[in-house]
Write a protein that holds these residues in place. Sequence first.
Motif, PDB file in Angstrom:
ATOM      1  N   SER A 194       0.838  -1.186   0.000  1.00  0.00           N
ATOM      2  CA  SER A 194       0.000   0.000   0.000  1.00  0.00           C
ATOM      3  C   SER A 194       0.877   1.242   0.000  1.00  0.00           C
ATOM      4  N   THR A 195       0.707   2.090  -0.976  1.00  0.00           N
ATOM      5  CA  THR A 195       1.392   3.373  -0.949  1.00  0.00           C
ATOM      6  C   THR A 195       0.321   4.456  -1.033  1.00  0.00           C
ATOM      7  N   SER A 196       0.767   5.705  -0.969  1.00  0.00           N
ATOM      8  CA  SER A 196      -0.247   6.756  -0.980  1.00  0.00           C
ATOM      9  C   SER A 196      -0.911   6.906  -2.343  1.00  0.00           C
ATOM     10  N   GLU A 197      -0.291   6.362  -3.402  1.00  0.00           N
ATOM     11  CA  GLU A 197      -0.906   6.498  -4.718  1.00  0.00           C
ATOM     12  C   GLU A 197      -1.572   5.234  -5.255  1.00  0.00           C
ATOM     13  N   PHE A 198      -0.953   4.096  -5.002  1.00  0.00           N
ATOM     14  CA  PHE A 198      -1.546   2.879  -5.546  1.00  0.00           C
ATOM     15  C   PHE A 198      -1.451   1.732  -4.542  1.00  0.00           C
ATOM     16  N   VAL A 199      -2.249   0.690  -4.777  1.00  0.00           N
ATOM     17  CA  VAL A 199      -2.135  -0.511  -3.960  1.00  0.00           C
ATOM     18  C   VAL A 199      -1.977  -1.721  -4.871  1.00  0.00           C
ATOM     19  N   ALA A 200      -1.283  -2.736  -4.346  1.00  0.00           N
ATOM     20  CA  ALA A 200      -1.220  -4.025  -5.034  1.00  0.00           C
ATOM     21  C   ALA A 200      -2.155  -4.970  -4.298  1.00  0.00           C
ATOM     22  N   ILE A 201      -3.020  -5.636  -5.051  1.00  0.00           N
ATOM     23  CA  ILE A 201      -4.024  -6.513  -4.445  1.00  0.00           C
ATOM     24  C   ILE A 201      -3.807  -7.931  -4.951  1.00  0.00           C
ATOM     25  N   GLN A 202      -3.793  -8.871  -4.039  1.00  0.00           N
ATOM     26  CA  GLN A 202      -3.740 -10.274  -4.458  1.00  0.00           C
ATOM     27  C   GLN A 202      -5.156 -10.809  -4.405  1.00  0.00           C
ATOM     28  N   VAL A 203      -5.606 -11.360  -5.543  1.00  0.00           N
ATOM     29  CA  VAL A 203      -7.009 -11.777  -5.653  1.00  0.00           C
ATOM     30  C   VAL A 203      -7.102 -13.282  -5.400  1.00  0.00           C
ATOM     31  N   PHE A 204      -7.906 -13.675  -4.437  1.00  0.00           N
ATOM     32  CA  PHE A 204      -7.956 -15.088  -4.054  1.00  0.00           C
ATOM     33  C   PHE A 204      -8.576 -15.967  -5.126  1.00  0.00           C
ATOM     34  N   GLU A 205      -9.646 -15.465  -5.743  1.00  0.00           N
ATOM     35  CA  GLU A 205     -10.376 -16.346  -6.646  1.00  0.00           C
ATOM     36  C   GLU A 205      -9.906 -16.232  -8.089  1.00  0.00           C
ATOM     37  N   GLY A 206      -8.727 -15.705  -8.307  1.00  0.00           N
ATOM     38  CA  GLY A 206      -8.220 -15.608  -9.666  1.00  0.00           C
ATOM     39  C   GLY A 206      -8.645 -14.304 -10.330  1.00  0.00           C
ATOM     40  N   THR A 207      -7.832 -13.841 -11.295  1.00  0.00           N
ATOM     41  CA  THR A 207      -8.089 -12.532 -11.891  1.00  0.00           C
ATOM     42  C   THR A 207      -8.823 -12.623 -13.220  1.00  0.00           C
ATOM     43  N   SER A 208      -9.112 -13.828 -13.690  1.00  0.00           N
ATOM     44  CA  SER A 208      -9.702 -13.893 -15.028  1.00  0.00           C
ATOM     45  C   SER A 208     -11.098 -13.277 -14.998  1.00  0.00           C
ATOM     46  N   GLY A 209     -11.363 -12.472 -15.991  1.00  0.00           N
ATOM     47  CA  GLY A 209     -12.651 -11.787 -16.041  1.00  0.00           C
ATOM     48  C   GLY A 209     -12.605 -10.401 -15.452  1.00  0.00           C
ATOM     49  N   ILE A 210     -11.509 -10.056 -14.772  1.00  0.00           N
ATOM     50  CA  ILE A 210     -11.398  -8.701 -14.238  1.00  0.00           C
ATOM     51  C   ILE A 210     -10.833  -7.804 -15.332  1.00  0.00           C
ATOM     52  N   ASP A 211     -11.417  -6.638 -15.509  1.00  0.00           N
ATOM     53  CA  ASP A 211     -10.849  -5.690 -16.470  1.00  0.00           C
ATOM     54  C   ASP A 211     -10.673  -4.340 -15.794  1.00  0.00           C
ATOM     55  N   LYS A 212     -10.224  -3.369 -16.567  1.00  0.00           N
ATOM     56  CA  LYS A 212      -9.915  -2.071 -15.981  1.00  0.00           C
ATOM     57  C   LYS A 212     -11.168  -1.345 -15.503  1.00  0.00           C
TER      58      LYS A 212
END
Lengths: 471, 585
Positions: free
Chosen positions: A47-65
């Motif tokens: 976590s930074t003041s501008e962006f965060v990195a997220i680990q997705v448990f159920e997989g990232t397929s199907g996620i878009d911008k």
Amino acid sequence: MQKEYKTITEISGPLVFAEVDEPVGYDEMVEIETPNGETRRGQVLESTSEFVAIQVFEGTSGIDKQSSVRFLGETLQMPLTEDLLGRVLSGSGEPIDGGPDIEPDEERPIVGAAINPTAREYPEEFIQTGVSSIDGMNTLVRGQKLPIFSGSGLPHNDLALQIARQATVPEEGDDASEFAVIFGAMGITQEEANEFMDDFERTGALERSIVFMNLADDPAVERTVTPRMALTTAEYLAFEEDYHVLVILTDMTNYCEALREIGAAREEVPGRRGYPGYMYTDLAQLYERAGRIEGRDGSVTQIPILTMPGDDETHPIPDLTGYITEGQVMMDRDLHSQGYEPPVNVLPSLSRLMDDGIGEGLTRADHADVKDQLFAAYAEGEDLRDLVNIVGREALSERDNKYLDFADRFETEFVDQGFDANRDIDETLDIAWELLSMFPETELNRIDEEAIEQYYHEDAAEADAEEVTAD
Amino acid sequence: MSQAQETDTVENGVIESVSGPVVTATDLAARMNDVVYVGDEGLMGEVIEIEGNITTVQVYEETSDVSPGEPVENTGEPLSVDLGPGMLDSIYDGVQRPLDVLEEQMGAFLDRGVDAPGIDLEKEWGFEPTVSAGDSVEAGDEVGVVEETVQIDHKVLVPPGYDGGVVAETHEGSFTVDEPVVVLENGEEIAMRQEWPVREPRPTQEKETPTTPLISGQRILDGMFPIAKGGTAAIPGPFGSGKTVTQHQLAKWADADIVVYVGCGERGNEMTEVIEDFPELEDPVTGNPLMSRTCLIANTSNMPVAARESCVYTGITIAEYYRDMGYDVALMADSTSRWAEAMREISSRLEEMPGEEGYPAYLAARLSEFYERAGKFTNINDTEGSISVIGAVSPPGGDFSEPVTQNTLRIVKTFWALDADLAERRHFPSINWNESYSLYQDQLDPWFREHVADDWPEQRQWAVDTLDEESELEEIVQLVGKDALPDDQQLTLEVARFLREAYLQQNAFHDVATFSEPEKTYRMLGAIKTFNDAAFDALDAGVPVDEITDIDAAPRLNRMDTTAEYDEFIDELEADIRSQLQEKY
């Protein structure tokens, strides 16, 4: 409070990066909604003041911008209640047995805090597993973490089930000594899962079990939370509800693969064999959640199972595990192919807490000495097997031949008991004396003279000697 | 001085990012290694990198739920420990927070954001001055004594860095550690408590060559590979080979005045064992409880990784403080590999360029800095003290060629190689006699000659030679079998077996066997040598090997270990061996 962002900038493997304008806590839970309405859960990795990195448990397929990101303002919690006993949950703690919703008495963060060493109680209560190679040679005690080091295709699950079925603390009688079993499956196949579930149902153990199921085709990242959920539940049952809890985690190798996957996606500097440099710390945060606490009645005992890639004990996963756990039970491919059940090789196996858990008042006064003598004799017999391949049995002395016979009988009579046999400690030690009586009294240099007097039957040695000469 | 004062005006910053134990902050005016408090909960951390306006902090506690925008408060002080009476019989975490106090404050589980002073500020100690008004003292000089435990008199010293001068007043009686007990004419006040930054060695006058052994009561160590008081040793070994048991044995039985035991990234239950066992054990020499000379530092593997990095420094600084009083201190660090891994973990979070196997390039430098703080010293107050450091190493896969083992071996002078094969056959302590070495032997032999027996070194050499011969013969036996060897070589193998089983093996869990004083060690080896000499005489006289090894007395060699009244036992045994063998010819 729950602000929605549509600011995803990058999706890479199991990770999603999003821009934020308000601070987000490290480890905080995240929900991501895909355009077709699905909700995925994840956790903040950086976590930074501008962006965060997220680990997705159920997989990232199907996620878009365009997917929306919602930060929940709290870290991952496990809903806890005694009613969880008998339930089957997914790898991230959702009921999957069609039963009613869980109404928690309490929620706790799954990360868990370290137990203060001054608050721990040193584990020294003997658990009788009914397996001679464990009870006799590598005794398990309450509050210990004793992994099974296995390889692909070896019957580690059968052994784990046998322990779960038979484990008791003999001195306490039948009622008090039942264990609640928490079973955390990470990336195992449906077939293996069925094997466990069938056995639990057959023996009625399911009533006192909680099952967390992350199967081979479930998202890998979910595996990183499954053991934490299982252990959080175990701690709750042990230290709030006074249960003695046996936690079986299988397969730790899949867990570590998931760690590596996340590490690679974050472009971290890898440690040995591509596994993250913090794997020791990470594994310790799981394994160390076993133990007893002063003034509380319950306990957490852990039996993690791992399959060593290529049967290699020096692979980082078994290696780091061995440095954290209090010993290991080693499955052996040769013993397995000879049909011995359970194929436990006692020589590289070890229980670090055994010395304080055995002896008079706990198991039997002669236990420690007998164990030492068995180890020494079996090791010597094993050594001689190499030699016999070269020079043949005739070239060996009578003494050496005895040790060879001993090693064979040790395997067939002591180790090979079958997955359904439940031997109590007296039976195990009596078999041991039966075997040791093959030797003349003077060879038993590790055993106290009084014990020899009490348990050694000379006639067995003589009878055996006659047999040898008769051959 | 003016510059120091300028930086003393503490400026607080704001968290910029959080990633595990590494937090960066902006607008933080801090120096390298300053201690800061991070976030709303005030988690303790240390500055480890400054780049432009960005300051990187390693946090000694779990950082879940800490978010950017929270404050970072600077203390302006480097990471320091509190030094004073009350450290013995205590158990600390890696940054010297007393674990028992933490348990009182937050229960069985370690929560975060709780701080507690390293020594009890409320407790009063009986102070007895050893100087009087008008005496002149300098930095490091003793000004009084406090009875810290039944065994240890805690000497109150003028802290290093004080100007010193003429004593104006002394106060006898009970005081808390912060109350001044001696006041100098120049206005300097001396209390029982002082602070010292952990990463800086305390000053000494001179380092000397150590000539006294640190007696451990372990035969393979004292008898074969001794370490000096003020020496360094490494115990590398794969898991399950007995590193921790060896370290515990040393902590229990080593004849040091003070023992500092650092459990660095190891198991919680093991530390609990120490906490439960030590108060019940007695010092074999004085009969006092072992805890009365012991300070424990426990940073278990699941406690925050940054505190694991600092725990060895905390330990050695406490050791140096007692050394300054003229004590012989032994420090056990179990395990230095976990410390090195903590460095690696922090380094990789900083995205530093890795050296070998991902370890930072400064690994070797850090290790040697640490081991160099060991030694026999003349202190600045002209007393003599020593710090012996014994570091366990946990090489991955038991492979000694890895960086931590290799860099450690370049520094230490005693090497106790643990062996998985020996451990598998339950030969404990599973220290391999062929691979281990001690470079202190020559320095220490005069002491052994004088205090134990004049032929100590010769007898040891005989044992080493016999074991060497055994390992050569074993190779032949592997090919042709034992019976194919000539009689004298078969006999050598039998003698070597007694050396291994009766002498080198020692049961740490047996009440008598666990400690073997040098005299007993000497007598036991002597008994085996007696057997050897008599047996070879018999062989020369034509007695077959089988008959020699079959004598009734021989198996009694194995009982020496567990016999408390060893003198009579061995006298009788040696006589029996001689007479039984002479009967044969």
